[in-house]
Design a protein around this motif. Sequence first.
Motif, PDB file in Angstrom:
ATOM      1  N   UNK A  94      40.446  60.073  65.235  1.00 54.74           N
ATOM      2  CA  UNK A  94      40.494  58.704  65.739  1.00 54.74           C
ATOM      3  C   UNK A  94      40.193  57.719  64.617  1.00 54.74           C
ATOM      4  N   UNK A  95      39.187  58.054  63.810  1.00 55.34           N
ATOM      5  CA  UNK A  95      38.798  57.173  62.701  1.00 55.34           C
ATOM      6  C   UNK A  95      39.885  57.073  61.639  1.00 55.34           C
ATOM      7  N   UNK A  96      40.447  58.216  61.256  1.00 55.19           N
ATOM      8  CA  UNK A  96      41.415  58.202  60.159  1.00 55.19           C
ATOM      9  C   UNK A  96      42.774  57.642  60.559  1.00 55.19           C
ATOM     10  N   UNK A  97      43.114  57.728  61.851  1.00 55.92           N
ATOM     11  CA  UNK A  97      44.412  57.228  62.294  1.00 55.92           C
ATOM     12  C   UNK A  97      44.326  55.814  62.868  1.00 55.92           C
ATOM     13  N   UNK A  98      43.086  55.340  63.083  1.00 52.60           N
ATOM     14  CA  UNK A  98      42.872  54.030  63.722  1.00 52.60           C
ATOM     15  C   UNK A  98      43.646  53.944  65.037  1.00 52.60           C
ATOM     16  N   UNK A  99      43.645  55.044  65.753  1.00 53.54           N
ATOM     17  CA  UNK A  99      44.389  55.128  67.013  1.00 53.54           C
ATOM     18  C   UNK A  99      43.456  55.549  68.128  1.00 53.54           C
ATOM     19  N   UNK A 100      43.445  54.795  69.215  1.00 55.05           N
ATOM     20  CA  UNK A 100      42.605  55.125  70.359  1.00 55.05           C
ATOM     21  C   UNK A 100      43.422  55.978  71.339  1.00 55.05           C
ATOM     22  N   UNK A 101      43.102  57.248  71.465  1.00 58.27           N
ATOM     23  CA  UNK A 101      43.898  58.117  72.343  1.00 58.27           C
ATOM     24  C   UNK A 101      43.636  57.839  73.819  1.00 58.27           C
ATOM     25  N   UNK A 102      44.590  58.197  74.633  1.00 59.28           N
ATOM     26  CA  UNK A 102      44.464  58.074  76.092  1.00 59.28           C
ATOM     27  C   UNK A 102      44.497  59.485  76.673  1.00 59.28           C
ATOM     28  N   UNK A 103      43.325  60.093  76.739  1.00 59.62           N
ATOM     29  CA  UNK A 103      43.228  61.456  77.244  1.00 59.62           C
ATOM     30  C   UNK A 103      43.494  61.480  78.747  1.00 59.62           C
ATOM     31  N   UNK A 104      44.105  62.568  79.191  1.00 58.12           N
ATOM     32  CA  UNK A 104      44.493  62.695  80.595  1.00 58.12           C
ATOM     33  C   UNK A 104      43.318  63.191  81.435  1.00 58.12           C
ATOM     34  N   UNK A 105      42.393  62.289  81.700  1.00 58.44           N
ATOM     35  CA  UNK A 105      41.260  62.566  82.581  1.00 58.44           C
ATOM     36  C   UNK A 105      41.467  61.717  83.831  1.00 58.44           C
ATOM     37  N   UNK A 106      41.768  62.371  84.933  1.00 56.72           N
ATOM     38  CA  UNK A 106      42.151  61.674  86.152  1.00 56.72           C
ATOM     39  C   UNK A 106      40.983  61.654  87.130  1.00 56.72           C
ATOM     40  N   UNK A 107      40.699  60.471  87.664  1.00 57.49           N
ATOM     41  CA  UNK A 107      39.666  60.349  88.697  1.00 57.49           C
ATOM     42  C   UNK A 107      40.338  60.571  90.049  1.00 57.49           C
ATOM     43  N   UNK A 108      40.096  61.754  90.644  1.00 58.92           N
ATOM     44  CA  UNK A 108      40.744  62.097  91.911  1.00 58.92           C
ATOM     45  C   UNK A 108      40.058  63.305  92.534  1.00 58.92           C
ATOM     46  N   UNK A 109      40.353  63.533  93.792  1.00 56.06           N
ATOM     47  CA  UNK A 109      39.962  64.762  94.472  1.00 56.06           C
ATOM     48  C   UNK A 109      41.113  65.733  94.247  1.00 56.06           C
ATOM     49  N   UNK A 110      40.929  66.694  93.373  1.00 50.22           N
ATOM     50  CA  UNK A 110      42.037  67.554  92.972  1.00 50.22           C
ATOM     51  C   UNK A 110      42.597  68.377  94.140  1.00 50.22           C
ATOM     52  N   UNK A 111      41.786  68.630  95.163  1.00 53.92           N
ATOM     53  CA  UNK A 111      42.280  69.390  96.305  1.00 53.92           C
ATOM     54  C   UNK A 111      43.275  68.586  97.139  1.00 53.92           C
ATOM     55  N   UNK A 112      43.223  67.273  97.011  1.00 55.32           N
ATOM     56  CA  UNK A 112      44.083  66.412  97.825  1.00 55.32           C
ATOM     57  C   UNK A 112      45.221  65.762  97.049  1.00 55.32           C
ATOM     58  N   UNK A 113      45.077  65.634  95.733  1.00 52.11           N
ATOM     59  CA  UNK A 113      46.033  64.789  95.007  1.00 52.11           C
ATOM     60  C   UNK A 113      46.646  65.438  93.772  1.00 52.11           C
ATOM     61  N   UNK A 114      46.656  66.740  93.684  1.00 52.68           N
ATOM     62  CA  UNK A 114      47.128  67.371  92.440  1.00 52.68           C
ATOM     63  C   UNK A 114      48.528  67.970  92.544  1.00 52.68           C
ATOM     64  N   UNK A 115      49.264  67.658  93.590  1.00 57.74           N
ATOM     65  CA  UNK A 115      50.598  68.249  93.757  1.00 57.74           C
ATOM     66  C   UNK A 115      51.507  67.974  92.559  1.00 57.74           C
ATOM     67  N   UNK A 116      51.376  66.782  91.968  1.00 56.83           N
ATOM     68  CA  UNK A 116      52.260  66.417  90.845  1.00 56.83           C
ATOM     69  C   UNK A 116      52.014  67.293  89.613  1.00 56.83           C
ATOM     70  N   UNK A 117      50.879  68.007  89.590  1.00 56.16           N
ATOM     71  CA  UNK A 117      50.565  68.868  88.451  1.00 56.16           C
ATOM     72  C   UNK A 117      50.987  70.322  88.677  1.00 56.16           C
ATOM     73  N   UNK A 118      51.522  70.622  89.852  1.00 53.37           N
ATOM     74  CA  UNK A 118      51.807  72.020  90.209  1.00 53.37           C
ATOM     75  C   UNK A 118      52.741  72.699  89.203  1.00 53.37           C
ATOM     76  N   UNK A 119      52.309  73.852  88.720  1.00 52.58           N
ATOM     77  CA  UNK A 119      53.117  74.669  87.828  1.00 52.58           C
ATOM     78  C   UNK A 119      53.325  74.119  86.439  1.00 52.58           C
ATOM     79  N   UNK A 120      52.561  73.119  86.041  1.00 51.45           N
ATOM     80  CA  UNK A 120      52.807  72.453  84.762  1.00 51.45           C
ATOM     81  C   UNK A 120      51.894  72.906  83.628  1.00 51.45           C
ATOM     82  N   UNK A 121      50.978  73.836  83.905  1.00 52.27           N
ATOM     83  CA  UNK A 121      50.002  74.212  82.880  1.00 52.27           C
ATOM     84  C   UNK A 121      50.085  75.699  82.552  1.00 52.27           C
ATOM     85  N   UNK A 122      49.847  75.987  81.271  1.00 50.23           N
ATOM     86  CA  UNK A 122      49.830  77.374  80.820  1.00 50.23           C
ATOM     87  C   UNK A 122      48.497  78.043  81.131  1.00 50.23           C
ATOM     88  N   UNK A 123      47.424  77.244  81.110  1.00 49.24           N
ATOM     89  CA  UNK A 123      46.077  77.775  81.333  1.00 49.24           C
ATOM     90  C   UNK A 123      45.291  76.830  82.236  1.00 49.24           C
TER      91      UNK A 123
END
Length: 198
Positions: A94-123
Motif C-alpha cells: 500500500x505504501x509503495x504503490x500509494x494505492x488504497x485497496x478495496x478488499x472484499x469484506x462484506x457486511x452480511x448474514x452469509x446464510x441469507x445473502x451469499x447466493x451470488x458467491x455460489x461456486x466461485x471459490x477454490x477454497x
Amino acid sequence: ALYFTPPTIANRLIADLVRTGANFGEDRFIDPACGGAAFLAILASRMRRALRRRGLSSAHILAHAETHLAGIAIVPLLCALSRHFMQMVFYEEISSSSRQPHFSIVRADSLRTSRKFSGKFDVVVCNPPFRKLSSLEAKPLRPRFGEVMQAQPNLYSLFISLSARLVRAGGLVGLVTPSSFLSGQYFSAVRTFLLKCT
C-alpha cells in the motif's frame, strides 16, 4: 463474535489445506464467517509471500488480493477490523504503490445473502459459529438448508452446507468443527449431505 480462532488452530487448518493442494498464488479464498480476520490475515500473508516470490509489483499484488480474498461478517465492527488487519498485512504494498485497496469484506448474514458467491471459490475456510437455533430462528432458513437441519439444528451444520455451496466443483473446504457431527443422532442429515458432496 465473542471468540476468535487462536492462531495455532488457524495455522493448523491452513497447513492441512496446503497439504491437500491449496495454492496461494492462484486460488480464490473466502471465509463466510470472517469475524476478526483470524483466517483472512494468515491467508493474506501467505498469498502476499507467494506473489512476491513470483516478482509481482505492489500494485499487482494488491489487485490480486482484491479479487482472490473475500470475507463475510455480520457485525460491522468486525468487518472494519478485518479490513484493518488486511491493510496491515499489505502495508508495504500500500505504501509503495500509494494505492488504497478495496478488499472484499462484506457486511452480511452469509446464510441469507451469499447466493451470488455460489461456486466461485477454490477454497473455503472458516470457524463457523456454534449455537443451537430456536424453532423461530430455524424456520426462515429451512427452505435453503433444510437438508442438513434436524431436530434443533446447530448453526455450524448450516455453515457446512453453505461452504459446500460456495466452493467450486473439486475445490477445498476447511472448517473448525466439533467431532459430534460424525456420530451424533441429530447430525445424520449433515453426514448424508457430505456423502452426496463427495
